[in-house]
Write a protein that holds these residues in place. Structure first.
Motif, mmCIF file in Angstrom:
data_model
loop_
_atom_site.group_PDB
_atom_site.id
_atom_site.type_symbol
_atom_site.label_atom_id
_atom_site.label_comp_id
_atom_site.label_asym_id
_atom_site.label_seq_id
_atom_site.Cartn_x
_atom_site.Cartn_y
_atom_site.Cartn_z
ATOM 1 N N VAL A 191 0.840 -0.807 -0.238
ATOM 2 C CA VAL A 191 0.142 -0.121 0.161
ATOM 3 C C VAL A 191 0.771 0.708 0.107
ATOM 4 C CG1 VAL A 191 -1.467 1.405 1.109
ATOM 5 C CG2 VAL A 191 -1.547 -1.018 1.631
ATOM 6 N N PRO A 192 0.928 2.314 -0.758
ATOM 7 C CA PRO A 192 1.560 3.388 -0.835
ATOM 8 C C PRO A 192 1.412 4.383 0.286
ATOM 9 C CG PRO A 192 -0.368 3.791 -2.698
ATOM 10 C CD PRO A 192 -0.202 2.522 -1.992
ATOM 11 N N LYS A 193 2.508 4.240 1.169
ATOM 12 C CA LYS A 193 2.254 5.709 1.738
ATOM 13 C C LYS A 193 1.735 7.158 1.213
ATOM 14 C CE LYS A 193 6.153 4.105 5.209
ATOM 15 N NZ LYS A 193 7.276 4.456 5.673
ATOM 16 N N GLY A 194 0.772 7.649 2.605
ATOM 17 C CA GLY A 194 0.492 8.632 2.021
ATOM 18 C C GLY A 194 0.612 10.030 2.920
ATOM 19 N N ARG A 195 0.943 10.850 2.314
ATOM 20 C CA ARG A 195 1.182 12.235 2.633
ATOM 21 C C ARG A 195 0.075 13.211 3.197
ATOM 22 N NH1 ARG A 195 6.132 14.101 0.891
ATOM 23 N NH2 ARG A 195 5.977 12.623 -0.601
ATOM 24 N N LEU A 196 1.146 14.454 4.411
ATOM 25 C CA LEU A 196 0.280 15.244 4.968
ATOM 26 C C LEU A 196 0.333 16.078 4.636
ATOM 27 C CD1 LEU A 196 -1.433 16.411 7.291
ATOM 28 C CD2 LEU A 196 0.409 16.317 9.088
ATOM 29 N N TYR A 197 0.048 17.323 3.994
ATOM 30 C CA TYR A 197 0.370 18.618 3.386
ATOM 31 C C TYR A 197 -0.084 19.515 4.244
ATOM 32 C CZ TYR A 197 0.990 16.763 -1.381
ATOM 33 O OH TYR A 197 1.546 15.068 -2.281
ATOM 34 N N LEU A 198 0.711 20.479 4.301
ATOM 35 C CA LEU A 198 0.640 21.648 6.054
ATOM 36 C C LEU A 198 0.073 22.598 5.053
ATOM 37 C CD1 LEU A 198 3.569 21.254 8.460
ATOM 38 C CD2 LEU A 198 1.139 20.428 8.632
ATOM 39 N N VAL A 199 -0.555 23.517 4.461
ATOM 40 C CA VAL A 199 -1.131 24.124 3.540
ATOM 41 C C VAL A 199 -1.225 25.911 4.286
ATOM 42 C CG1 VAL A 199 -2.624 24.787 2.043
ATOM 43 C CG2 VAL A 199 -2.394 22.303 1.905
ATOM 44 N N ALA A 200 -0.537 26.869 3.700
ATOM 45 C CA ALA A 200 -1.562 27.770 4.412
ATOM 46 C C ALA A 200 -2.057 28.276 4.098
ATOM 47 C CB ALA A 200 0.040 28.624 4.011
ATOM 48 N N THR A 201 -3.315 29.278 4.228
ATOM 49 C CA THR A 201 -3.983 30.049 3.918
ATOM 50 C C THR A 201 -4.214 31.330 4.094
ATOM 51 O OG1 THR A 201 -5.179 29.449 5.953
ATOM 52 C CG2 THR A 201 -5.913 28.155 4.689
#
Length: 283
Positions: free
Chosen positions: A4-14
């Motif tokens: 299973v491919p690893k997920g990824r967490l994105y820290l998105v500036a708003t």
């Protein structure tokens, strides 16, 4: 069997105010991820609607972070892509995002920052105080004794100090800053950054306390305070008023000696004896 491919967490500036500060990359990532973990889904929902983003949301804030963190980690380990956003600015700054980042890194889930607006750096760049060294302290404690304790710990720091503050506590915090750091210390109060009523107020801590006590502010506030200026070779007589001020603020003789030794260049033993003498009855 394929792993299973690893997920990824994105820290998105708003945006911290002006929606035009949203980056093209941030919009793209928010459209492409499987879910958006938001501090306030109603607030973020308005942002998503403005940019035509239909990605589903899930709440992640300081009151549910413990139970929600496990759910987000499970989804990431299943290979999902998740974006973390806060109400304004970069997630992980004065919000629970740091705990999720640390949890992801502990199980080798990659974390990718999508940079953008940040109130502390925005205020610093336009504030007019030194930018070569700065110390971000976030929100000070709401009660005066704890607030003054934090301020005493950075009173001799030569870097520009950066704080966030709620409008209803600003005057009280400025009063404590003036008492601990000195009323003549230069400061900048930045309000409603990037918004229609953006304002930069500049003066001293004493002036700022008087101004905002008389005219209570509204909106989001960032406070900059000039760093301490070391005074090597200061005469013993010149340091007596500062010793008396620190005694009045509740500091002990040893703490005063240690603090002033760093900023004046005077021997700690000499300063300790002066503090003891100033503390004695009838002095």
């Amino acid at each position: 069997m394929n792993p299973v491919p690893k997920g990824r967490l994105y820290l998105v500036a708003t945006p911290i105010g002006n929606l035009e500060d949203m980056t093209f990359r941030a919009v793209r990532v928010l459209r492409e991820v499987d879910v958006i973990a938001a501090e306030d889904t109603r607030h973020t929902g308005k942002l998503l609607q403005h940019f035509g983003i239909t990605t589903p949301q899930i709440s992640y804030h300081q009151h549910n972070q413990r139970q929600r963190q496990g759910e987000l980690l499970t989804r990431l380990q299943r290979g999902e892509q998740i974006a973390l956003v806060c109400d304004a600015g970069m997630p992980g700054i004065s919000d629970p995002g740091t705990a999720l980042v640390q949890a992801c890194l502990a199980v080798q889930i990659p974390v990718t920052p999508i940079p953008g607006a940040n109130a502390a750096v925005t205020a610093l760049c336009a504030g007019g105080l030194a930018t070569d060294r700065f110390l971000f302290l976030g929100f000070l404690p709401p009660k005066s004794p704890a607030r003054q304790q934090v301020l005493r710990s950075v009173a001799t720091t030569p870097a520009t100090l950066i704080f966030y503050e709620a409008p209803h506590r600003l005057a009280a915090s400025l009063g404590d800053m003036g008492q601990v750091l000195g009323p003549e210390r230069p400061c900048v109060v930045a309000r409603e950054l990037t918004k229609i009523h953006e304002e930069f107020w500049r003066g001293t801590l004493g002036q700022a306390h008087s101004h905002f006590h008389a005219q209570p502010p509204k909106g989001e506030i960032t406070v900059l305070v000039a760093g301490a200026t070391p005074q090597p070779g200061l005469a013993v007589e010149a340091v007596l008023p500062e010793i008396q001020r620190l005694l009045a603020s509740g500091l002990g003789c040893r703490e005063i000696a240690q603090e002033l030794a760093r900023t004046t260049g005077l021997p700690r033993r000499t300063l300790y004896q002066l503090a003891l003498a100033a503390q004695a009855p009838g002095s």
